[in-house]
Design an enzyme around this catalytic site. Structure first.
Site, PDB file in Angstrom:
ATOM      1  N   GLY A  21       0.850  -1.187  -0.078  1.00  0.00           N
ATOM      2  CA  GLY A  21      -0.104  -0.183  -0.039  1.00  0.00           C
ATOM      3  C   GLY A  21       0.749   1.338   0.076  1.00  0.00           C
ATOM      4  N   ASP A  46      -1.593  -6.945  -5.737  1.00  0.00           N
ATOM      5  CA  ASP A  46      -2.774  -7.114  -5.027  1.00  0.00           C
ATOM      6  C   ASP A  46      -2.722  -7.840  -3.873  1.00  0.00           C
ATOM      7  OD1 ASP A  46      -5.380  -7.309  -4.010  1.00  0.00           O
ATOM      8  OD2 ASP A  46      -6.349  -8.041  -5.975  1.00  0.00           O
ATOM      9  N   VAL A  47      -2.551  -7.474  -2.843  1.00  0.00           N
ATOM     10  CA  VAL A  47      -2.352  -8.337  -1.240  1.00  0.00           C
ATOM     11  C   VAL A  47      -3.537  -8.813  -1.037  1.00  0.00           C
ATOM     12  CG1 VAL A  47      -0.690  -6.733  -0.335  1.00  0.00           C
ATOM     13  CG2 VAL A  47      -3.272  -6.427   0.375  1.00  0.00           C
ATOM     14  N   SER A  58      -5.097  -0.226  14.007  1.00  0.00           N
ATOM     15  CA  SER A  58      -5.914   1.020  14.021  1.00  0.00           C
ATOM     16  C   SER A  58      -6.444   0.986  15.319  1.00  0.00           C
ATOM     17  CB  SER A  58      -6.842   1.053  13.036  1.00  0.00           C
ATOM     18  OG  SER A  58      -7.853   2.130  13.334  1.00  0.00           O
ATOM     19  N   ALA A  63     -10.792  -6.681  11.433  1.00  0.00           N
ATOM     20  CA  ALA A  63      -9.527  -7.108  10.730  1.00  0.00           C
ATOM     21  C   ALA A  63      -8.208  -6.560  11.429  1.00  0.00           C
ATOM     22  CB  ALA A  63      -9.315  -6.487   9.194  1.00  0.00           C
ATOM     23  N   LYS A  64      -8.576  -5.195  11.875  1.00  0.00           N
ATOM     24  CA  LYS A  64      -7.374  -4.584  12.655  1.00  0.00           C
ATOM     25  C   LYS A  64      -7.123  -4.944  14.022  1.00  0.00           C
ATOM     26  CE  LYS A  64      -6.274  -1.621   9.364  1.00  0.00           C
ATOM     27  NZ  LYS A  64      -4.919  -1.828   8.810  1.00  0.00           N
ATOM     28  N   TYR A 124     -13.749  -3.577   9.158  1.00  0.00           N
ATOM     29  CA  TYR A 124     -12.699  -2.940   9.317  1.00  0.00           C
ATOM     30  C   TYR A 124     -12.157  -2.931  10.720  1.00  0.00           C
ATOM     31  CZ  TYR A 124      -9.274   0.725   8.816  1.00  0.00           C
ATOM     32  OH  TYR A 124      -8.158   1.609   9.000  1.00  0.00           O
ATOM     33  N   ASN A 163       0.956  -2.701   5.159  1.00  0.00           N
ATOM     34  CA  ASN A 163       0.078  -1.432   5.516  1.00  0.00           C
ATOM     35  C   ASN A 163      -1.113  -1.149   4.538  1.00  0.00           C
ATOM     36  OD1 ASN A 163      -0.117   1.744   5.790  1.00  0.00           O
ATOM     37  ND2 ASN A 163       0.183   1.386   3.573  1.00  0.00           N
TER      38      ASN A 163
HETATM   39  N1  LIG Z   1      -5.469   7.170   7.668  1.00  0.00           N
HETATM   40  C1  LIG Z   1      -5.974   6.968   9.099  1.00  0.00           C
HETATM   41  O1  LIG Z   1      -6.346   7.739   9.727  1.00  0.00           O
HETATM   42  C2  LIG Z   1      -5.470   5.656   9.519  1.00  0.00           C
HETATM   43  C3  LIG Z   1      -5.954   5.376  10.873  1.00  0.00           C
HETATM   44  C4  LIG Z   1      -5.735   3.882  11.545  1.00  0.00           C
HETATM   45  C5  LIG Z   1      -5.106   3.104  10.529  1.00  0.00           C
HETATM   46  N2  LIG Z   1      -5.090   3.555   9.281  1.00  0.00           N
HETATM   47  C6  LIG Z   1      -4.352   2.430   8.588  1.00  0.00           C
HETATM   48  O2  LIG Z   1      -3.177   2.745   8.016  1.00  0.00           O
HETATM   49  C7  LIG Z   1      -2.813   2.246   6.812  1.00  0.00           C
HETATM   50  C8  LIG Z   1      -2.723   2.959   5.538  1.00  0.00           C
HETATM   51  O3  LIG Z   1      -3.833   3.998   5.519  1.00  0.00           O
HETATM   52  P1  LIG Z   1      -4.109   5.244   4.449  1.00  0.00           P
HETATM   53  O4  LIG Z   1      -4.608   6.170   5.153  1.00  0.00           O
HETATM   54  O5  LIG Z   1      -2.594   5.639   4.291  1.00  0.00           O
HETATM   55  O6  LIG Z   1      -4.618   4.627   3.242  1.00  0.00           O
HETATM   56  P2  LIG Z   1      -4.793   4.939   2.005  1.00  0.00           P
HETATM   57  O7  LIG Z   1      -6.097   4.634   1.387  1.00  0.00           O
HETATM   58  O8  LIG Z   1      -4.366   6.509   1.692  1.00  0.00           O
HETATM   59  O9  LIG Z   1      -3.596   4.200   1.142  1.00  0.00           O
HETATM   60  C9  LIG Z   1      -3.858   2.676   1.085  1.00  0.00           C
HETATM   61  C10 LIG Z   1      -3.125   2.353   0.061  1.00  0.00           C
HETATM   62  O10 LIG Z   1      -3.213   0.830  -0.273  1.00  0.00           O
HETATM   63  C11 LIG Z   1      -3.291   0.315  -1.667  1.00  0.00           C
HETATM   64  N3  LIG Z   1      -4.214  -0.714  -1.852  1.00  0.00           N
HETATM   65  C12 LIG Z   1      -5.753  -0.732  -1.482  1.00  0.00           C
HETATM   66  N4  LIG Z   1      -6.168  -2.220  -1.615  1.00  0.00           N
HETATM   67  C13 LIG Z   1      -4.885  -2.851  -1.873  1.00  0.00           C
HETATM   68  C14 LIG Z   1      -4.661  -4.085  -2.348  1.00  0.00           C
HETATM   69  N5  LIG Z   1      -5.724  -5.006  -2.371  1.00  0.00           N
HETATM   70  N6  LIG Z   1      -3.419  -4.588  -2.693  1.00  0.00           N
HETATM   71  C15 LIG Z   1      -2.389  -3.651  -2.387  1.00  0.00           C
HETATM   72  N7  LIG Z   1      -2.401  -2.443  -2.162  1.00  0.00           N
HETATM   73  C16 LIG Z   1      -3.831  -1.930  -2.021  1.00  0.00           C
HETATM   74  C17 LIG Z   1      -4.189   1.648  -2.219  1.00  0.00           C
HETATM   75  O11 LIG Z   1      -4.291   1.843  -3.420  1.00  0.00           O
HETATM   76  C18 LIG Z   1      -3.544   2.768  -1.432  1.00  0.00           C
HETATM   77  O12 LIG Z   1      -2.318   3.265  -2.252  1.00  0.00           O
HETATM   78  C19 LIG Z   1      -4.127   1.160   6.581  1.00  0.00           C
HETATM   79  O13 LIG Z   1      -3.701  -0.097   7.167  1.00  0.00           O
HETATM   80  C20 LIG Z   1      -5.169   1.794   7.377  1.00  0.00           C
HETATM   81  O14 LIG Z   1      -5.978   0.823   7.811  1.00  0.00           O
HETATM   82  C21 LIG Z   1      -5.157   4.576   8.611  1.00  0.00           C
END
Ligand SMILES: NC(=O)c1ccc[n+]([C@@H]2O[C@H](COP(=O)([O-])OP(=O)(O)OC[C@H]3O[C@@H](n4cnc5c(N)ncnc54)[C@H](O)[C@@H]3O)[C@@H](O)[C@H]2O)c1
Length: 260
Positions: free
Chosen positions: A14, A64-65, A143, A159-160, A156, A91
């Site tokens: 990601g 694609d994970v 998360s 999963a976390k 969601y 991630n």
């Molecule tokens: N943003 C927040 O506030 C927040 C809070 C808690 C946890 N998180 C966690 O942090 C991590 C990153 O979040 P973010 O906000 O940067 O997300 P984002 O949506 O900005 O980026 C996620 C990336 O994952 C990629 N992705 C999605 N499905 C995929 C797949 N099947 N295979 C490969 N890549 C894939 C997307 O293309 C994207 O580039 C995630 O695990 C999210 O759950 C985020």
């Protein structure tokens, strides 16, 4: 921090956006060879090319994970091209809400597949190489929602929470092989994920996230990256099974307030 990751090969899933992109940059800044992976081929290669302007060792592999074959192929390519893996950051995730009563099983399974089973897949693909070299750091992004109730985010959050449990299990099992497993628990961080949620749910969502946080602001992706750099480095050699909260204190406040 500079040079703390020299000689290490790190894979970040990601990596084309948000936190994954910031972690990739943080690792590159500290001297690691970074393999960025993402399902979004165009954005991935765009970001890789941007990082290559400043850093020498950045690679990109589309993956694609959510798909076993894709993860196996990516791991094969990484180990062929870079000979080793030292750091794996799980991630990649999708943020899809759903009411438990009305959420279809297909949607439930899709969230669990992309956000949780993906972590099993990448670890299964890379762990044998880490065990052979008796060295590795696996960083799983959880998360705040793993331990706090948010209305209609059951899949969601499940999963976390599963990611945190998996991390604890593996930390205990493989610590004696010098492979460490830790989680980072972000709070509300300003990323495309949250920007998209704001588009769908309205700007009140971001305002409420700020209001809920003791820090009165959203987190920066670089602040999550700093924790990842530490966990990836040998400075964290005795840190195994830990969870680093990067949430501005969000998880300390008594309850989630619904934004309306
Ligand atoms: N943003 C927040 O506030 C927040 C809070 C808690 C946890 N998180 C966690 O942090 C991590 C990153 O979040 P973010 O906000 O940067 O997300 P984002 O949506 O900005 O980026 C996620 C990336 O994952 C990629 N992705 C999605 N499905 C995929 C797949 N099947 N295979 C490969 N890549 C894939 C997307 O293309 C994207 O580039 C995630 O695990 C999210 O759950 C985020």
């Amino acid at each position: 921090m500079l040079n703390t990751l020299v000689g290490k090969v790190a894979v970040v899933t990601g990596a084309a956006n948000g936190i994954g992109l910031a972690i990739s940059q943080g690792f590159a800044e500290c001297g690691a060879t970074v393999v960025m992976t993402d399902i979004d081929n165009d954005k991935l290669h765009l970001e890789k090319d941007l990082l290559l302007r400043d850093y020498d060792s950045v690679d990109a592999v589309t993956c694609d994970v959510g798909c076993s074959d894709s993860v196996k192929q990516m791991a094969k390519q990484v180990l062929r091209d870079h000979s080793q893996i030292d750091v794996l950051v799980n991630n990649a995730a999708v943020a899809i809400p759903g009411n438990i009563v009305s959420m279809s099983e297909a949607d439930w399974s899709s969230v669990i597949n992309t956000n949780l089973s993906s972590v099993y897949r990448t670890i299964q693909a890379f762990l044998p190489s880490m065990l052979t070299r008796k060295s590795g750091s696996v960083i799983n992004i959880s998360s705040v929602q793993a331990s706090r109730s948010w209305r209609n985010w059951t899949a969601y959050a499940t999963a976390k929470g599963g990611i945190r449990s998996m991390t604890i299990q593996l930390a205990g099992q493989f610590g004696d092989m010098n492979v460490r497993f830790n989680t980072i628990t972000p709070g509300a961080i300003l990323t495309p994920m949250n920007e998209n949620r704001a588009k769908e749910e309205g700007e009140a969502f971001l305002a409420q996230s700020k209001k809920m946080s003791p820090a009165s602001r959203l987190g920066r992706t670089s602040e999550v990256a700093s924790a990842a750099v530490f966990l990836a480095s040998d400075d964290a050699a005795f840190v195994n099974g830990a969870d680093i909260k990067v949430d501005g204190g969000l998880s300390t406040v008594p309850r989630y307030e619904e934004h309306t």
